[in-house]
Design an enzyme around this catalytic site. Structure first.
Site, PDB file in Angstrom:
ATOM      1  N   LYS A 105       0.823  -1.213   0.000  1.00 48.70           N
ATOM      2  CA  LYS A 105       0.000   0.000   0.000  1.00 48.70           C
ATOM      3  C   LYS A 105       0.854   1.259   0.000  1.00 48.70           C
ATOM      4  CE  LYS A 105      -2.120  -1.139   3.772  1.00 48.70           C
ATOM      5  NZ  LYS A 105      -1.479  -2.446   3.963  1.00 48.70           N
ATOM      6  N   THR A 106       1.836   1.263   0.914  1.00 45.71           N
ATOM      7  CA  THR A 106       2.680   2.457   0.999  1.00 45.71           C
ATOM      8  C   THR A 106       3.463   2.628  -0.301  1.00 45.71           C
ATOM      9  OG1 THR A 106       2.817   2.213   3.390  1.00 45.71           O
ATOM     10  CG2 THR A 106       4.488   3.587   2.349  1.00 45.71           C
ATOM     11  N   ASP A 116      -1.869   7.934   3.930  1.00 47.12           N
ATOM     12  CA  ASP A 116      -1.480   6.566   4.308  1.00 47.12           C
ATOM     13  C   ASP A 116      -2.136   6.219   5.641  1.00 47.12           C
ATOM     14  OD1 ASP A 116      -0.216   4.121   4.215  1.00 47.12           O
ATOM     15  OD2 ASP A 116       1.829   4.894   4.391  1.00 47.12           O
ATOM     16  N   GLU A 117      -2.309   4.941   5.929  1.00 44.08           N
ATOM     17  CA  GLU A 117      -2.842   4.464   7.221  1.00 44.08           C
ATOM     18  C   GLU A 117      -4.169   5.142   7.568  1.00 44.08           C
ATOM     19  OE1 GLU A 117      -1.185   2.076   8.869  1.00 44.08           O
ATOM     20  OE2 GLU A 117       0.937   2.290   8.369  1.00 44.08           O
ATOM     21  N   GLN A 122      -5.598  -3.082  10.857  1.00 46.54           N
ATOM     22  CA  GLN A 122      -4.465  -2.490  11.566  1.00 46.54           C
ATOM     23  C   GLN A 122      -4.837  -1.231  12.332  1.00 46.54           C
ATOM     24  OE1 GLN A 122      -0.502  -2.665   9.606  1.00 46.54           O
ATOM     25  NE2 GLN A 122      -1.616  -3.433   7.840  1.00 46.54           N
ATOM     26  N   ARG A 171       5.000  -7.351  10.926  1.00 42.28           N
ATOM     27  CA  ARG A 171       6.204  -6.548  10.657  1.00 42.28           C
ATOM     28  C   ARG A 171       7.358  -7.443  10.220  1.00 42.28           C
ATOM     29  NH1 ARG A 171       4.042  -2.958   9.160  1.00 42.28           N
ATOM     30  NH2 ARG A 171       2.212  -4.213   9.543  1.00 42.28           N
TER      31      ARG A 171
END
Ligand code: ATP
Ligand code: MG
Length: 767
Positions: free
Chosen positions: A32-33, A216-217, A247, A610
């Protein structure tokens, strides 16, 4: 520049999406990032001017990385692009529009530590007990009211709640901020919205300016942030949001996962893109992650696959205590290649609360492993850093009373609180430079104290007129105010070893502060073309410091093992990862109610995802609550209950210890994590109930866990409650299990359910 390079077809589609509202909703590690960064590259390639793009990241660190990537690809071509966190972007808008926002152009941003000092002061003035109402929680709540939706803002607080306290001190708190010419973090978000409402022409300017807004996020935006995106994008209707509802881990701070779930409804005609390939984790790690989320409540169904090899099994270690746990996890990391084939810089250990870092730091030191504790904001809260920052603030704004009061007696100048009363004027908060001048002129202060004060005022004037960047200014402050000599004196001459150590740490802190200032200067020259010697640079430097978030390391030391909270780990990735304290009381956290249990599960999911190649989870049977002598027994995390050996390899003895938690025990709370404090405070603040000496409670009132009730335990199976003792958190039950025999359990932590409700039904919710 080929912005479609290294993208899969789904990712390309998102990068190429036509103008409008676009949402990439996809699982962890699916790129995504990366898509967001490539989208920016594409917009620039299409000819959009950099200053018409607004890219919002979750941490300043992420913003820095994105800026670096853009500069690496585009060089000068990236100049002028707005990349930053919501807070940083809002600060920039407020700075430019100070007048419309009702602020002075040189306004200060108070760090959390400074706001906390203010809250404490306001609470003391109103005679409110800090014991009952932890100031951190009160501060959080003051902020939540500023950044929540209108309905929540008008909601009536429950009596004796943190919320009620927050409401009570808000007027005094706001007045103090105003008088100091300062705003707090939440103002940074709330003020622009207010300004846009009052000054539509200012809003129009920014609406027209930002052709596309990328975020983002998105799952962790709060209502104010969501609204900022909505109003700013109204002219062009171009929003590019990416996120993952699995998340969302900042609900306790006011973030609303619904913002991403409702995106399609809120932004008409929105397209949604899904990404399904995970490029980060091994098959074993991804398999575990999917199972952890498979159990969660309301969520978007997401599929994720990886073409990476299955890799080593994820291990789950049981250790006797936190020290052994730390030792065991580091040993496993080394066995998996950390420090050898995997550089330490590509490894990390996460934990739930900050105090858990201590055992890890000690273990790393013993083994000679280079490590860094990622601490961000906590750096700014260090006394010496705040002192030096206060000196800098005074050089910009001599009338900053809070800053002057902070440093007037640091180093000691015989100007303690009693003496200051002679200087302070009744009507002014703190002591200002002007008040000090007046006191000297009118002879209200004499002797040494007067001489010292005169010297301080002269020094400040001389420093203010220096043409120097922040780094040199800090050095000059250290020299000319006697601050360095004071620290050195304490390192050499202090009788107490503790003091000597503290002074040595302070000297280190001051050094790091100078290094940070140097790095800042290098950056603003390159990226903004601002001279470091200008007044603007001083203001920007202080602003950057105040805006540092949890995951923003000041001097990003590479080549070291990173230690950080799970919350700070969001968006990052490491080849080898450990997560300690995966156990009841920490993950999920001690006081989680049903609503936040899902968030606790997501937090574990964030931690697990992660890891690229190696992952080790662990728990400790005995853990010492911070600073207390008693230790308490606990058990493994319910989130891993029932997972088979094909998903997780259990190492050590995972049976819950038989020791009883001391009565009245509370799960450790970190100073920085106050989400349960509200509940605690409500309990504490409730009018005292009359204790009955022998509680004559009817079995019915004890709910499904009264003596005689049939219950089911996740591990021990079916049984009958024989006895029940204690009240509240200390309640224990003695259960006769059909297969496992008699056991005594702490009701709050035992995975018990009424026998007739099935294994997962009503997990001791009745208590
Ligand atoms: P998170 O949900 O944790 O924020 P994310 O969805 O933002 O994750 P990224 O961090 O963008 O994922 O990507 C995860 C990793 O996969 C990164 O190392 C990235 O460079 C890599 N990656 C992403 N897409 C591709 C691709 N098409 N080919 C190869 N590697 C990729
Ligand atoms: Mg990401």
């Amino acid at each position: 520049m080929d912005y479609l390079e290294n993208l899969n077809p789904q990712q390309k589609e998102a990068v190429l999406a036509p103008p409008g509202a676009n949402l990439v909703l996809a699982g962890a590690g699916s790129g995504k990032t990366r898509v967001l960064v490539h989208r920016v590259l594409r917009l620039l390639d299409d000819g959009m001017a950099p200053n018409r793009i607004l890219a919002i990241t979750f941490t300043n660190k992420a913003a820095g990385e994105m800026r670096e990537r853009l500069f690496a690809s585009l060089g000068e071509g990236a100049k002028g692009i707005w990349v930053g966190t919501f807070h940083a972007v809002c600060a920039r808008i407020l700075r430019a529009e100070a007048e419309a926002a009702g602020l002075s152009p040189g306004f200060t941003i108070f760090s959390r530590g400074e706001c906390l000092t203010l809250v404490k002061r306001c609470m003391a003035a109103a005679n409110i007990s800090e014991e009952r109402y932890p100031p951190r929680s009160v501060l959080d709540q003051v902020g939540r009211r500023k950044t929540s939706s209108a309905e929540a803002e008008d909601a009536e607080p429950a009596p004796f709640s943190i919320d009620a306290t927050a409401l009570k001190i808000t007027p005094a708190y706001e007045r103090a901020l105003r008088e100091a010419g300062a705003v707090d973090f939440d103002d940074l978000l709330a003020r622009p919205l207010q300004m846009f409402r009052r000054h539509p022409e200012v809003l129009r300017k920014y609406q027209e300016r930002f052709e596309e807004i990328l975020v983002d996020e998105y799952q962790d935006t709060n209502p104010a942030q969501d609204e900022l995106v909505a109003v700013l994008s109204r002219a062009h209707g171009r929003v590019f949001a990416v996120g993952d509802d699995d998340q969302g881990i900042y609900g306790w701070r006011g973030a609303r996962v619904e913002n991403i779930l409702d995106f399609e409804r809120r932004f008409a005609g929105a397209r949604v893109f899904r990404l399904e390939e995970n490029y980060r984790s091994s098959g074993a790690i991804l398999g575990l992650a999917s199972r952890i989320m498979g159990e969660a409540g309301a969520r978007h169904e997401k599929r994720l696959f990886t073409r990476k090899p299955q890799g080593e099994a994820v291990c789950y270690l049981a250790a006797a205590n936190a020290e052994e746990e730390a030792e065991a996890v580091l040993k496993r990391l080394i066995e998996s290649g950390a420090g050898g084939e995997i550089p330490w810089g590509d490894t990390a250990v996460f934990y739930r609360i900050n105090t858990q870092s201590r055992a890890l730091e000690e273990a790393a030191r013993r083994r000679g492993i280079p490590y860094q504790v990622v601490k961000g904001q906590r750096f700014f809260d260090r006394a010496e850093v705040q002192d030096l920052a206060a000196y800098l603030r005074l050089l910009i704004r001599p009338d900053d009373g809070a800053a002057f009061s902070r440093i007037v007696n640091r180093p000691p100048r015989g100007l303690g609180p009693e003496r200051l009363k002679a200087i302070a004027r009744e009507d002014a908060p703190g002591v200002t430079t002007a008040a000090a001048e007046a006191a000297l002129d009118e002879g209200r202060l004499r002797g040494n104290a007067a001489e010292n004060l005169r010297l301080l005022l002269d020094t400040l004037k001389a420093l203010a007129s220096l043409r120097a960047g922040p780094a040199r200014l800090i050095e000059e402050v250290l020299e000319r105010t006697g601050y360095r000599a004071w620290m050195e004196g304490a390192v050499r001459g202090s009788a107490s070893a503790e003091r000597r150590r503290a002074a040595a740490r302070a000297m280190e802190g001051a050094k790091e502060f100078i290094a940070a200032a140097r790095a800042f200067e290098a950056r603003i020259i390159e990226e903004e073309g601002v001279s470091p010697e200008s007044d603007e640079a001083r203001t920007l430097f202080l602003e950057e410091l105040a805006l540092m978030g949890e995951a923003d390391e000041l001097s990003g030391e590479s080549g070291a093992l990173s230690l950080m909270t799970l919350h700070a780990a969001k968006g990052l990735e490491f080849a080898a990862v450990g997560v300690v304290g995966v156990q009841e009381g920490l993950i999920p956290h001690g006081r989680s109610k049903d609503a936040s249990l899902d968030e606790e599960r997501r937090l574990l999911y964030v931690g697990v995802t992660r890891a690229k190649r190696f992952l080790c989870l662990s728990w400790a049977k005995e853990r010492r609550p911070d600073g207390k002598k008693d230790s308490w027994a606990t058990q493994s995390s319910r989130f891993l209950d029932g997972l088979g050996s094909e998903l997780i390899k259990r190492v050590g003895d995972h049976a819950p210890p038989q020791r009883r938690a001391p009565r009245g025990f509370r799960a450790p709370r970190d100073a920085g994590d106050s989400r349960y404090a509200d509940i605690l405070a409500q309990e504490k603040a409730a009018p005292p109930r009359k204790e009955k000496s022998a509680p004559a409670v009817s079995p019915a009132a004890l709910g499904p866990f009264a003596p005689g009730a049939r219950v089911r335990h996740k591990k021990f199976g079916l049984g009958v409650i024989r006895a029940r003792e204690g009240t509240g958190d200390g309640t224990t039950v003695s259960v006769e299990f059909e297969n496992a025999g008699p056991r005594k359990l702490v009701l709050k932590y035992a995975p018990l359910s009424p026998a007739d409700e099935g294994v997962d039904g009503g997990e001791n919710r009745a208590v």
